[in-house]
Scaffold this motif. Structure first.
Motif, mmCIF file in Angstrom:
data_model
loop_
_atom_site.group_PDB
_atom_site.id
_atom_site.type_symbol
_atom_site.label_atom_id
_atom_site.label_comp_id
_atom_site.label_asym_id
_atom_site.label_seq_id
_atom_site.Cartn_x
_atom_site.Cartn_y
_atom_site.Cartn_z
ATOM 1 N N GLN A 63 3.687 30.715 8.569
ATOM 2 C CA GLN A 63 4.747 31.602 8.098
ATOM 3 C C GLN A 63 4.501 33.041 8.531
ATOM 4 O O GLN A 63 5.423 33.756 8.931
ATOM 5 N N ARG A 64 3.259 33.484 8.454
ATOM 6 C CA ARG A 64 2.905 34.842 8.871
ATOM 7 C C ARG A 64 3.167 35.033 10.368
ATOM 8 O O ARG A 64 3.705 36.053 10.788
ATOM 9 N N ARG A 65 2.804 34.030 11.160
ATOM 10 C CA ARG A 65 3.007 34.118 12.605
ATOM 11 C C ARG A 65 4.493 34.138 12.944
ATOM 12 O O ARG A 65 4.948 34.912 13.776
ATOM 13 N N ARG A 66 5.294 33.318 12.279
ATOM 14 C CA ARG A 66 6.741 33.286 12.539
ATOM 15 C C ARG A 66 7.409 34.601 12.149
ATOM 16 O O ARG A 66 8.290 35.083 12.846
ATOM 17 N N SER A 67 6.997 35.161 11.026
ATOM 18 C CA SER A 67 7.599 36.439 10.623
ATOM 19 C C SER A 67 7.194 37.553 11.592
ATOM 20 O O SER A 67 7.996 38.433 11.891
ATOM 21 N N ALA A 68 5.993 37.500 12.114
ATOM 22 C CA ALA A 68 5.565 38.496 13.097
ATOM 23 C C ALA A 68 6.352 38.339 14.394
ATOM 24 O O ALA A 68 6.734 39.342 15.017
ATOM 25 N N ARG A 70 9.434 37.150 14.572
ATOM 26 C CA ARG A 70 10.791 37.626 14.288
ATOM 27 C C ARG A 70 10.849 39.146 14.297
ATOM 28 O O ARG A 70 11.795 39.732 14.798
ATOM 29 N N ASP A 71 9.814 39.787 13.730
ATOM 30 C CA ASP A 71 9.802 41.252 13.692
ATOM 31 C C ASP A 71 9.661 41.850 15.081
ATOM 32 O O ASP A 71 10.242 42.887 15.386
ATOM 33 N N SER A 72 8.897 41.203 15.945
ATOM 34 C CA SER A 72 8.703 41.742 17.288
ATOM 35 C C SER A 72 9.928 41.505 18.173
ATOM 36 O O SER A 72 10.139 42.216 19.138
ATOM 37 N N ALA A 73 10.750 40.500 17.823
ATOM 38 C CA ALA A 73 11.939 40.220 18.614
ATOM 39 C C ALA A 73 13.057 41.196 18.309
ATOM 40 O O ALA A 73 13.996 41.342 19.086
ATOM 41 N N ARG A 74 12.991 41.889 17.208
ATOM 42 C CA ARG A 74 14.047 42.838 16.809
ATOM 43 C C ARG A 74 13.966 44.112 17.560
ATOM 44 O O ARG A 74 13.190 44.671 18.077
#
Length: 74
Positions: A63-68, A70-74
């Motif tokens: 979950q931490r990796r996926r949220s990171a 998503r944040d970097s794709a923004r």
């Protein structure tokens, strides 16, 4: 204790234990004891390092990796 020393001690203790039990064919008993010592060494030294973390911790890391990502794709 160094790995080589630990391996040697486990092999010698297992060899002595098997030799005490046996009545004939000491060479084969010594070889079997050495094999048992190597197996004990693998289970006490190498195997615990290969055990995966508990599933909830793996899930948290995912979950931490996926949220990171998503944040970097923004």
């Amino acid at each position: 204790m160094r790995r080589r020393t630990k391996l040697g001690l486990m092999m010698s203790f297992a060899t002595l234990a098997v030799l005490v039990i046996t009545t004939s064919n000491w060479l084969l008993a010594a070889l079997v004891g050495m094999g048992i010592g190597v197996i004990f060494f693998v289970f006490t030294h190498a195997y615990p390092n290969d055990i995966a973390p508990p599933s909830d911790r793996r899930h948290e890391n995912t979950q931490r990796r996926r949220s990171a990502q998503r944040d970097s794709a923004r």
